[in-house]
Scaffold this active site. Structure first.
Site, PDB file in Angstrom:
ATOM      1  N   CYS A  88      47.621  -9.381  21.797  1.00  4.22           N
ATOM      2  CA  CYS A  88      47.011  -7.889  21.868  1.00  4.22           C
ATOM      3  C   CYS A  88      46.986  -7.609  23.297  1.00  4.22           C
ATOM      4  CB  CYS A  88      45.622  -7.789  21.201  1.00  4.22           C
ATOM      5  SG  CYS A  88      44.397  -6.397  21.690  1.00  4.22           S
ATOM      6  N   CYS A  91      43.425  -6.716  24.647  1.00  2.00           N
ATOM      7  CA  CYS A  91      42.701  -7.841  24.914  1.00  2.00           C
ATOM      8  C   CYS A  91      42.856  -8.550  25.814  1.00  2.00           C
ATOM      9  CB  CYS A  91      42.929  -8.919  23.575  1.00  2.00           C
ATOM     10  SG  CYS A  91      42.620  -8.001  22.041  1.00  2.00           S
TER      11      CYS A  91
END
Length: 169
Positions: A88, A91
Site C-alpha cells: 500500500c 501506508c
C-alpha cells in the site's frame, strides 16, 4: 544392484532424518523467537518506537474483539494502531510519520502497527476495509478512526484531542 538399492535407502533415510530434525529445530527456534518478541514488545510500550502487533498482542494490550458487547481498553497508555499492508503506497507514506510521532509522544502514548496481510483475522474482526486505517484509542471512551493517509499535523491533532484531551488550538 542390491548394493545400489541399499545405499540409496540409507541416503534417503539420512535425508529424511536430517529434514525432520531440522524442522523440529526451526519450530523450537520459532517459539523462542516469538517469546523473545513478545517480551521485547512489552518492554517497548510507550518507549518512543512503533511496535509490530499481532492478534495475541492486540488481545492482551488493547481489547478482546471477540467480546462485541462492550469495548474495554486494556492498555496502560492511550494507543494508536496503524493498520497497513506492505504493498500500500499511502501506508508507506504514513509509516515514517508514525515513527516520528512515537518519538515525540514517548511516555504519553503507544503506537502499534498491524500488517493486515499477516493478521487477516484481526483486521476482519475489527472491520478494517481500507488502508491505511489509523485507530486512536483513548484510555476512556470509544476509539476514533482516520481512514486513508493524512499529514503529520492531522495525526498530531487527533492525538492531542482524542488521546490526550488537549483543547483544539
Amino acid at each position: 544392484m542390491n548394493k545400489i538399492l541399499i545405499i540409496a535407502t540409507v541416503v534417503l533415510l539420512g535425508v529424511v532424518t536430517f529434514a525432520y530434525a531440522h524442522s523440529q529445530l526451526n519450530q523450537k527456534e520459532g517459539t523462542n523467537k516469538e517469546t523473545i518478541s513478545q517480551q521485547s514488545n512489552k518492554n517497548k510500550i510507550g518507549k518512543g518506537v512503533v511496535i509490530q502487533m499481532n492478534k495475541d498482542l492486540y488481545l492482551k494490550n488493547v481489547a478482546d474483539y471477540r467480546n462485541i458487547k462492550e469495548w474495554k481498553f486494556k492498555g496502560n497508555l492511550p494507543a494508536v494502531i496503524d493498520f497497513y499492508a506492505d504493498w500500500c503506497g499511502p501506508c508507506r507514506q504514513v509509516a515514517p510519520l508514525m515513527k516520528e510521532l512515537a518519538k515525540e509522544y514517548e511516555g504519553k502514548i503507544t503506537i502499534y502497527k498491524v500488517n493486515t496481510d499477516e493478521e487477516k483475522e484481526l483486521a476482519t474482526a475489527i472491520g478494517i476495509e481500507s488502508l491505511p486505517t489509523i485507530m486512536f484509542i483513548p484510555m476512556k471512551g470509544d476509539p476514533q478512526v482516520i481512514v486513508g493517509s493524512a499529514d503529520k499535523a492531522t495525526f498530531k491533532k487527533a492525538i492531542d484531542q482524542v488521546l490526550l484531551a488537549k483543547p483544539a488550538r
